[in-house]
Design a protein around this motif. Structure first.
Motif, mmCIF file in Angstrom:
data_model
loop_
_atom_site.group_PDB
_atom_site.id
_atom_site.type_symbol
_atom_site.label_atom_id
_atom_site.label_comp_id
_atom_site.label_asym_id
_atom_site.label_seq_id
_atom_site.Cartn_x
_atom_site.Cartn_y
_atom_site.Cartn_z
ATOM 1 N N LEU A 305 -15.536 7.187 -12.684
ATOM 2 C CA LEU A 305 -15.526 5.846 -13.443
ATOM 3 C C LEU A 305 -16.455 5.859 -14.516
ATOM 4 N N ALA A 306 -17.700 6.380 -14.222
ATOM 5 C CA ALA A 306 -18.692 6.647 -15.094
ATOM 6 C C ALA A 306 -18.158 7.620 -16.258
ATOM 7 N N ALA A 307 -17.860 8.815 -15.817
ATOM 8 C CA ALA A 307 -17.135 9.777 -16.868
ATOM 9 C C ALA A 307 -16.149 9.369 -17.604
ATOM 10 N N ALA A 308 -15.184 8.420 -16.998
ATOM 11 C CA ALA A 308 -14.244 7.893 -17.744
ATOM 12 C C ALA A 308 -14.635 6.957 -18.856
ATOM 13 N N ALA A 309 -15.529 6.250 -18.489
ATOM 14 C CA ALA A 309 -16.356 5.341 -19.491
ATOM 15 C C ALA A 309 -16.686 5.939 -20.657
ATOM 16 N N LEU A 310 -17.638 6.938 -20.391
ATOM 17 C CA LEU A 310 -18.056 7.972 -21.714
ATOM 18 C C LEU A 310 -16.980 8.535 -22.558
#
Length: 480
Positions: A305-310
Motif C-alpha cells: 500500500l505504501a509503494a502504491a501510494a508513492l
C-alpha cells in the motif's frame, strides 16, 4: 531549494575530507576528485583491505590517511561521511567547532544529480524501521510496469552516486534511506516520501528515540506532492504534521482497514485508493487484489500500500500497480518459505533483526515454533513475547543475548516450552532446526525470526538465513 532544482558547487580546488573507505566513501572520493576537489580520505582501520583500497585512490592523486579517522585535516572546507559514522565522533565535533559542514553520501548524490548535464530524476523516498527494502523494490517494480526508467537505489542495490552520475537517464528513482543517511542529508527534497513505521532501533547511534524519529522525519522535508504515513502508527503522521513541505503537498495514509478520504487501504480483499481519485469523498479506485502481494502477510500488504501510494503520487495508473505487485519477488531471507516437511512449514525471516520486524513476522502465522536470538542491540522483549504468546508452540533460543528473550518468555509465556542452545559454532543452526522440528506438530510453522542482529555467530543476516535454509533442506532430503 525546490525538489526539482539542482544545486551547483564549484569543486575546483575545494578541500574535502571523505570519512571512511567503503561502499560510499570510495565512490564519493572518486567523484569529487574527478570534479577538481582536493580530496583527503580518513579511515579508522588500517588492515590489508584498507591498504589496497588506499593504494588505488592514491594512484589517482587522492590523499589517504589510514588508522586516523578522528582528526580533521587542516583547511578542510567540507566533510563527506559514510552513513554509519556516529555523530559524536571527534572528527565531526572538530568540524562543528570549525564551522565546516558535514554531508553524507545521500546529500552528495542529491547535490550532484544533474551534474552530467541531463535532467535530474525526481526521487520517491522510503524510510522506516522495517520494510524499507521490500517497499522500495515493490515501488520500482510498479514504476517499471508503468514503462518508466527507474531503479531501486540508496540503502539498497545501486548506490545513489552511481545512479545520479551513471550513463542511464532515469525518469524517477525509488530511494531507500536509513536514519543514518537522513541524518547527514540536510537539503534533500523528495518528490514524495513515506515513513513506514517507527520503533526503537539504532538508539545507540542516535542517542534517543526522539532523535531517531526526527532523523526519519527529515524525509518529508520539502516534499512536493505527497507525504505517505501509516495510519496504524500515529508517530508517522506526527512527523508529517511537523514537516515543512511545499504548498499543495498532501498527507496520504495507508491502512490495512477500509480507507477514508486521502487514504489507501483494503476492502474485501482488494487494495483500493481513495487518495488519487477525482472525488475521494465518494469514490475508491481498485488497484489490485491482496493475493497479488507476495507474500500476503499483513505487514507486507502494508508495504504494498505504501509503494502504491508513492507510485500513484507520481501519476502511475492503477493497472501498473497491479502488474508491478504481481511481478515483484521478495528478497531472500524475508519471510521466505524454504520447505514443508511432515506438514510443517519452515520459513526464513532472518532479516527480522529487531523486535518490530519480528512482531510482524510472528503475526503472519497461527501456530509457531520460533527460532530466535543473537545480538539484542539494547532491545527488550516483553512486549513482543506478550503479543505472540498465544501463537507459540515452542521456542528455540540461540546466540549471545538469548537469555533476555528467555527471561521475557518466563515472565509472559511460562507454559511455552523453550530450548536454550549454548553452542555458538557453525553447527548450532542445524541443531536449532532439529530441536524445532521435535517441538512442531502438523500445521505448525517453524519460523526463524531472530529479533536480533546476527554478528555474534554469523557474518550477516544473509549467512544466518542461509545456514537455516541449508539445515532445513538437509532435513528434507533425509525425510524424502
Amino acid at each position: 531549494m525546490g525538489s526539482q532544482e539542482v544545486s551547483t558547487v564549484d569543486w575546483q580546488g575545494k578541500r574535502v575530507t571523505v570519512a571512511g573507505l567503503g561502499v560510499s566513501g570510495i565512490p564519493a572520493a572518486r567523484a569529487l576528485h574527478e570534479r577538481g576537489a582536493l580530496v583527503t580520505v580518513v579511515n579508522d582501520g588500517d588492515d590489508a583491505r584498507a591498504r589496497t583500497q588506499a593504494a588505488e585512490l592514491e594512484a589517482l592523486g587522492i590523499t589517504v590517511r589510514l588508522g586516523d579517522g578522528a582528526t580533521l585535516p587542516p583547511s578542510t572546507e567540507l566533510v563527506v561521511t559514510a552513513p554509519g559514522w556516529q555523530p559524536d565522533k571527534p572528527l565531526f565535533l572538530a568540524a562543528a567547532e570549525a564551522g565546516v559542514p558535514v554531508w553524507g553520501d545521500v546529500e552528495l548524490a542529491w547535490r550532484l544529480r544533474g551534474d552530467n548535464g541531463r535532467k535530474a530524476a525526481p526521487w520517491l523516498a522510503v524510510t522506516g524501521t522495517n520494510g524499507k527494502t521490500t517497499t522500495v523494490r515493490m515501488l520500482a517494480s510498479i514504476l517499471e510496469a508503468a514503462g518508466l526508467r527507474t531503479a531501486a537505489v540508496g540503502n539498497i542495490g545501486v548506490s545513489l552516486l552511481d545512479a545520479v552520475l551513471g550513463e542511464t537517464e532515469y525518469d524517477v528513482l525509488a530511494v531507500e534511506l536509513s536514519s543514518y543517511q537522513l541524518h547527514w542529508a540536510p537539503s534533500l527534497r523528495a518528490h514524495s516520501a513515506a515513513v513506514l513505521n517507527l520503533a526503537p532501533d539504532h538508539l545507540d547511534w542516535h542517542g534517543s528515540m526522539e532523535a531517531y524519529a526526527a532523523d526519519k522525519g527529515r524525509v518529508y522535508e520539502g516534499n512536493t506532492v505527497a507525504c505517505v504515513y501509516n495510519v496504524s502508527d500515529p508517530a508517522t503522521e506526527d512527523l508529517v504534521r511537523e514537516a515543512d513541505v511545499e504548498e499543495g503537498c498532501r498527507a496520504i495514509g495507508f491502512t490495512l482497514g477500509a480507507p477514508g478520504p486521502s487514504q489507501l487501504g483494503v476492502v474485501d480483499g482488494i487494495l483500493v485508493d481513495r487518495a488519487f481519485v477525482a472525488n475521494r469523498q465518494k469514490q475508491a479506485q481498485e488497484l489490485s487484489e491482496v493475493s497479488d502481494v507476495n507474500p500476503p502477510a499483513p505487514h507486507n500488504i502494508a508495504n504494498a500500500l505504501a509503494a502504491a501510494a508513492l507510485a500513484r503520487a507520481f501519476g502511475v495508473e492503477p493497472a501498473a500497480v497491479r502488474d508491478g505487485l504481481r511481478a515483484f519477488r521478495p528478497d531472500a531471507h524475508r519471510i521466505e518459505h524454504v520447505a514443508d516437511i511432515g506438514e510443517v512449514a519452515y520459513v526464513d525471516d532472518s532479516k527480522a533483526t529487531n523486535t518490530h520486524a519480528t512482531e510482524a513476522s510472528l503475526a503472519a502465522y497461527d501456530s509457531i515454533v520460533w527460532i530466535a536470538g543473537g545480538l539484542a542491540k539494547g532491545a527488550t522483549f516483553d512486549e513482543l513475547v506478550t503479543g505472540a504468546a498465544k501463537r507459540l508452540r515452542g521456542v528455540v533460543l540461540m546466540g549471545a543475548d538469548r537469555a533476555l528473550i528467555h527471561e521475557a518468555l518466563t515472565r509472559h509465556a511460562p507454559e511455552v516450552p523453550v530450548v536454550d542452545l549454548e553452542r555458538t559454532d557453525t553447527g548450532a543452526m542445524s541443531e536449532a532446526v532439529a530441536r524445532a522440528a521435535e517441538l512442531a506438530r502438523p500445521g505448525d510453522t517453524v519460523l526463524l525470526a531472530p529479533a536480533c542482529a546476527s554478528m555474534d555467530m554469523f557474518t550477516n543476516y544473509n549467512k544466518r538465513g542461509e545456514a537455516f535454509a541449508d539445515a532445513v533442506r538437509a532435513r528434507a532430503d533425509e525425510s524424502a
